[in-house]
Design a protein around this motif. Structure first.
Motif, PDB file in Angstrom:
ATOM      1  N   SER A  57       0.793  -1.219   0.000  1.00  0.00           N
ATOM      2  CA  SER A  57       0.000   0.000   0.000  1.00  0.00           C
ATOM      3  C   SER A  57       0.828   1.273   0.000  1.00  0.00           C
ATOM      4  O   SER A  57       0.280   2.359  -0.121  1.00  0.00           O
ATOM      5  N   ASP A  90      -0.484  -1.264  -5.084  1.00  0.00           N
ATOM      6  CA  ASP A  90      -1.679  -0.452  -4.837  1.00  0.00           C
ATOM      7  C   ASP A  90      -1.501   1.032  -5.173  1.00  0.00           C
ATOM      8  O   ASP A  90      -2.439   1.653  -5.689  1.00  0.00           O
ATOM      9  N   THR A 129      -6.117  -1.974  -7.207  1.00  0.00           N
ATOM     10  CA  THR A 129      -6.675  -0.631  -7.084  1.00  0.00           C
ATOM     11  C   THR A 129      -6.936  -0.039  -8.475  1.00  0.00           C
ATOM     12  O   THR A 129      -6.337  -0.443  -9.475  1.00  0.00           O
TER      13      THR A 129
END
Ligand code: ZN
Length: 187
Positions: A57, A90, A129
């Motif tokens: 992330s 992501d 994502t």
């Protein structure tokens, strides 16, 4: 509001293409390796994978993931380098694996003729994502514009390699990529 709209339009017109913002091997801390050029460059295909491992992330976590996958591919699989040409997490920044023009180790039928591109994570039921998906599509286009893919190249996925028996890149991601321009189920 009008001022903000103008700013947004200017920003989008001058937004960096993903090809101008690749996280290089030096930046993510790659090991020194010996790489082989593709016999035919540019390649005629772009092949999508998932890692089936952890997502990332943040840039720091994606850097770590690149090093972990490279160590696994080299230490456990005995390969010359991380298998993929590029990867994406992501945040949506493209990571340089083997890079452009290098013979890959990601799908036996594609290694010599396609850029192998991995999405970090397990994408059987969950999509990457929106940033990772849209930047990958832009990355395909800017790679073609730079002559790193043939003008008539195909887009496909690991499971479409007739020499592989795999669920990669997961059903959710496969269903998404199969709607993309130039998708070829039997390249
Ligand atoms: Zn794969």
């Amino acid at each position: 509001m009008k001022f903000l709209l103008v700013l947004a339009l200017i920003a989008s017109a001058y937004a960096q293409s993903p090809c101008d913002n690749i996280r290089t091997r030096a930046q993510w801390g790659s090991r020194a390796t010996s790489l082989t050029w593709m016999a035919t460059r540019p390649p005629s295909g772009f092949a999508v994978h998932h890692t089936a491992g952890a997502r990332c992330s943040t840039q720091a976590l994606c850097d770590t993931q690149m090093r972990n996958i490279q160590n696994f591919h080299m230490n456990t699989n005995g390969w010359a380098d991380i298998g993929y040409n590029f990867c994406i997490g992501d945040p949506g920044q493209v990571y340089e694996g083997r890079g452009y023009g290098r013979h890959g180790a990601h799908a036996p039928g594609f290694n010599a003729r396609a850029l192998g591109h991995c999405f970090f994570g397990e994408h059987t039921s969950v999509l990457p994502t929106a940033a990772a998906l849209s930047n990958t599509q832009s990355f395909i286009d800017c790679s073609r514009a730079r002559g790193e893919l043939t003008s008539t190249h195909w887009v496909s996925t690991h499971r479409n390699d007739r020499q592989s028996a795999t669920a990669c890149p997961g059903n959710a991601l496969f269903n998404q990529v199969s709607t993309w321009p130039r998708f070829n189920s039997n390249p």
